[in-house]
Write a protein that holds these residues in place. Structure first.
Motif, PDB file in Angstrom:
ATOM      1  N   GLU A 107       7.456  84.371  37.769  1.00 21.51           N
ATOM      2  CA  GLU A 107       6.164  85.025  37.917  1.00 21.51           C
ATOM      3  C   GLU A 107       5.297  84.129  38.798  1.00 21.51           C
ATOM      4  O   GLU A 107       5.789  83.180  39.398  1.00 21.51           O
ATOM      5  CB  GLU A 107       5.518  85.268  36.547  1.00 21.51           C
ATOM      6  CG  GLU A 107       5.373  84.026  35.713  1.00 21.51           C
ATOM      7  CD  GLU A 107       4.783  84.291  34.336  1.00 21.51           C
ATOM      8  OE1 GLU A 107       4.118  83.378  33.811  1.00 21.51           O
ATOM      9  OE2 GLU A 107       4.952  85.392  33.800  1.00 21.51           O
ATOM     10  N   LYS A 108       4.022  84.428  38.882  1.00 18.35           N
ATOM     11  CA  LYS A 108       3.157  83.733  39.827  1.00 18.35           C
ATOM     12  C   LYS A 108       3.037  82.241  39.531  1.00 18.35           C
ATOM     13  O   LYS A 108       2.975  81.415  40.436  1.00 18.35           O
ATOM     14  CB  LYS A 108       1.774  84.381  39.838  1.00 18.35           C
ATOM     15  CG  LYS A 108       0.852  83.828  40.922  1.00 18.35           C
ATOM     16  CD  LYS A 108      -0.482  84.563  40.933  1.00 18.35           C
ATOM     17  CE  LYS A 108      -1.398  84.007  42.010  1.00 18.35           C
ATOM     18  NZ  LYS A 108      -2.720  84.708  42.029  1.00 18.35           N
ATOM     19  N   GLY A 109       3.004  81.842  38.256  1.00 22.64           N
ATOM     20  CA  GLY A 109       2.824  80.441  37.900  1.00 22.64           C
ATOM     21  C   GLY A 109       4.055  79.601  38.203  1.00 22.64           C
ATOM     22  O   GLY A 109       5.151  80.119  38.443  1.00 22.64           O
TER      23      GLY A 109
ATOM     24  N   PRO B 243       6.088  84.305  47.039  1.00 26.47           N
ATOM     25  CA  PRO B 243       4.790  84.991  47.093  1.00 26.47           C
ATOM     26  C   PRO B 243       4.850  86.321  46.340  1.00 26.47           C
ATOM     27  O   PRO B 243       5.925  86.906  46.149  1.00 26.47           O
ATOM     28  CB  PRO B 243       4.583  85.215  48.588  1.00 26.47           C
ATOM     29  CG  PRO B 243       5.963  85.304  49.151  1.00 26.47           C
ATOM     30  CD  PRO B 243       6.790  84.354  48.334  1.00 26.47           C
ATOM     31  N   GLU B 244       3.699  86.778  45.917  1.00 28.00           N
ATOM     32  CA  GLU B 244       3.624  88.003  45.118  1.00 28.00           C
ATOM     33  C   GLU B 244       4.269  89.230  45.789  1.00 28.00           C
ATOM     34  O   GLU B 244       4.912  90.021  45.106  1.00 28.00           O
ATOM     35  CB  GLU B 244       2.169  88.307  44.765  1.00 28.00           C
ATOM     36  CG  GLU B 244       1.611  87.386  43.687  1.00 28.00           C
ATOM     37  CD  GLU B 244       0.268  87.860  43.171  1.00 28.00           C
ATOM     38  OE1 GLU B 244       0.248  88.864  42.437  1.00 28.00           O
ATOM     39  OE2 GLU B 244      -0.737  87.231  43.538  1.00 28.00           O
TER      40      GLU B 244
ATOM     41  N   SER C 133       6.784  85.272  52.845  1.00 29.27           N
ATOM     42  CA  SER C 133       5.737  86.281  53.028  1.00 29.27           C
ATOM     43  C   SER C 133       5.792  86.938  54.410  1.00 29.27           C
ATOM     44  O   SER C 133       4.990  87.839  54.698  1.00 29.27           O
ATOM     45  CB  SER C 133       4.356  85.654  52.821  1.00 29.27           C
ATOM     46  OG  SER C 133       4.160  84.565  53.720  1.00 29.27           O
TER      47      SER C 133
ATOM     48  N   LEU D 121       7.955  89.558  44.776  1.00 30.43           N
ATOM     49  CA  LEU D 121       8.362  89.490  43.381  1.00 30.43           C
ATOM     50  C   LEU D 121       8.752  90.854  42.810  1.00 30.43           C
ATOM     51  O   LEU D 121       9.622  90.945  41.939  1.00 30.43           O
ATOM     52  CB  LEU D 121       7.244  88.873  42.523  1.00 30.43           C
ATOM     53  CG  LEU D 121       6.979  87.378  42.743  1.00 30.43           C
ATOM     54  CD1 LEU D 121       5.822  86.909  41.860  1.00 30.43           C
ATOM     55  CD2 LEU D 121       8.221  86.553  42.458  1.00 30.43           C
ATOM     56  N   ASP D 122       8.111  91.905  43.282  1.00 31.59           N
ATOM     57  CA  ASP D 122       8.351  93.235  42.711  1.00 31.59           C
ATOM     58  C   ASP D 122       9.436  94.022  43.422  1.00 31.59           C
ATOM     59  O   ASP D 122       9.732  95.155  43.030  1.00 31.59           O
ATOM     60  CB  ASP D 122       7.054  94.049  42.735  1.00 31.59           C
ATOM     61  CG  ASP D 122       5.980  93.453  41.847  1.00 31.59           C
ATOM     62  OD1 ASP D 122       6.358  92.824  40.835  1.00 31.59           O
ATOM     63  OD2 ASP D 122       4.791  93.602  42.171  1.00 31.59           O
TER      64      ASP D 122
ATOM     65  N   GLY E 169       7.412  81.539  33.660  1.00 32.42           N
ATOM     66  CA  GLY E 169       7.882  82.851  33.233  1.00 32.42           C
ATOM     67  C   GLY E 169       8.667  82.833  31.931  1.00 32.42           C
ATOM     68  O   GLY E 169       9.134  81.783  31.476  1.00 32.42           O
TER      69      GLY E 169
ATOM     70  N   LEU F  28       8.028  78.287  46.815  1.00 25.36           N
ATOM     71  CA  LEU F  28       7.464  79.255  45.881  1.00 25.36           C
ATOM     72  C   LEU F  28       7.605  80.668  46.431  1.00 25.36           C
ATOM     73  O   LEU F  28       7.603  80.885  47.646  1.00 25.36           O
ATOM     74  CB  LEU F  28       5.993  78.938  45.622  1.00 25.36           C
ATOM     75  CG  LEU F  28       5.707  77.607  44.904  1.00 25.36           C
ATOM     76  CD1 LEU F  28       4.202  77.388  44.810  1.00 25.36           C
ATOM     77  CD2 LEU F  28       6.342  77.600  43.525  1.00 25.36           C
TER      78      LEU F  28
END
Length: 307
Positions: A140-142, A93-94, A67, A97-98, A146, A91
């Protein structure tokens, strides 16, 4: 496709090697965990993935957190089409991801939704599964939730340890990951949502997981030793001193749980069911040796027990 590969330990190496050799993809960057202190010399050591990237002149990024604004800017500038992931160790972070056009595609060493989490191979061995495998899925977030692109299966041999099984899965999984990326590129594969049935979790295995308690059934003891070999390693204690354990053989012998019986034919320890025979052990400060050699040198008292 332009790829930024994320991974850290040795099991990720076959996948990166395969992608580096591909004529269809270009690895433009590698993300790995920061250099860490390791070994008896306590030297700062590059991860296996970092070393392989260095050998090929690939830019290596080691952010403490994905992040971090600086890393997000660096990844955005690389403009990856996709980011394949194998055992990265953190993990996502959001915000990241995109960034890649086709997202982050993870190679996970289980047949999802079974054994989501950090230690799927160890969990499969502990559970006594007959088969396991690998899955590629879109992150994905979880946690490993995914949709899945593809899977491959692998039979678990009765002699498999986490090390031998993971080595086979890493090699076969590299093929799966490459074919998944090719399918994503040409549109021939589509991700399918995971089933809501059969979900199980595989938490990280630490040193305490290697503590073998000989008041448990022999079958469970054998599975646990295989699951923690080679790392973090199986161990017990005798007279307050730690003793590392190699493979054990299940035998049709009756002994009280935790009791050690030294014979010409080997070193036996009682369990909650039948006894087990120790093959190799490693006393503190010494090398791994045949269990019988250790027992003779240790001069164990009659009726000695493991703690």
């Amino acid at each position: 496709m332009r790829l930024v590969f994320a991974g850290t330990p040795e099991p990720a190496v076959p996948s990166l090697r395969r992608l580096l050799a591909s004529t269809r993809h270009e690895v433009v960057g590698v993300v790995t965990r920061p250099d860490a202190v390791a070994g008896r010399g306590r030297k700062v050591t590059r991860s296996p993935i970092g070393r392989l990237a260095d050998e090929h002149g690939i830019p290596v990024f080691t952010p403490k957190r994905l992040s971090e604004p600086e890393f997000i800017e660096q990844l955005t500038a690389l403009a990856p089409d996709c980011c394949p992931v194998v055992a990265y160790g953190a993990l996502l972070p959001e915000p990241v991801l995109d960034i890649p056009v086709h997202g982050w595609i993870n190679l996970h060493f289980s047949l999802l939704p079974a054994w989501r989490g950090a230690a799927p191979v160890q969990a499969a061995l502990l559970a006594g599964d007959e088969y396991t495998g690998a899955s590629t899925f879109r992150i994905e977030k979880g946690l490993d939730t995914g949709p899945v692109f593809g899977t491959m299966t692998e039979k678990i041999n009765v002699t498999d340890t986490a090390g031998t099984l993971l080595e086979r899965l890493a090699e076969a999984g590299a093929h799966l990951l490459e074919s998944t990326l090719e399918g994503v590129e040409d549109g021939s594969v589509q991700a399918v949502p995971q089933s809501l049935d059969g979900i199980s979790y595989a938490p990280k295995v630490d040193a305490d997981a290697g503590h073998i308690r000989f008041d448990q059934p022999a079958l469970a003891i054998g599975r646990r030793i295989r699951a923690v070999t080679p790392a973090p390693g199986a161990w017990t204690e005798i007279d307050g001193k730690r003793l590392k354990l190699g493979r054990v053989d299940l035998v049709e012998e009756d002994l009280p749980p935790r009791t050690i019986d030294v014979r010409k034919s080997g070193v036996y320890v009682g369990t909650a069911t039948t006894a087990v025979r120790l093959t190799e052990v490693q006393p503190q400060g010494k090398r791994m040796m045949p269990a019988l050699d250790w027992a003779r040198g240790a001069r164990l008292e009659p009726g000695a027990v493991v703690e």
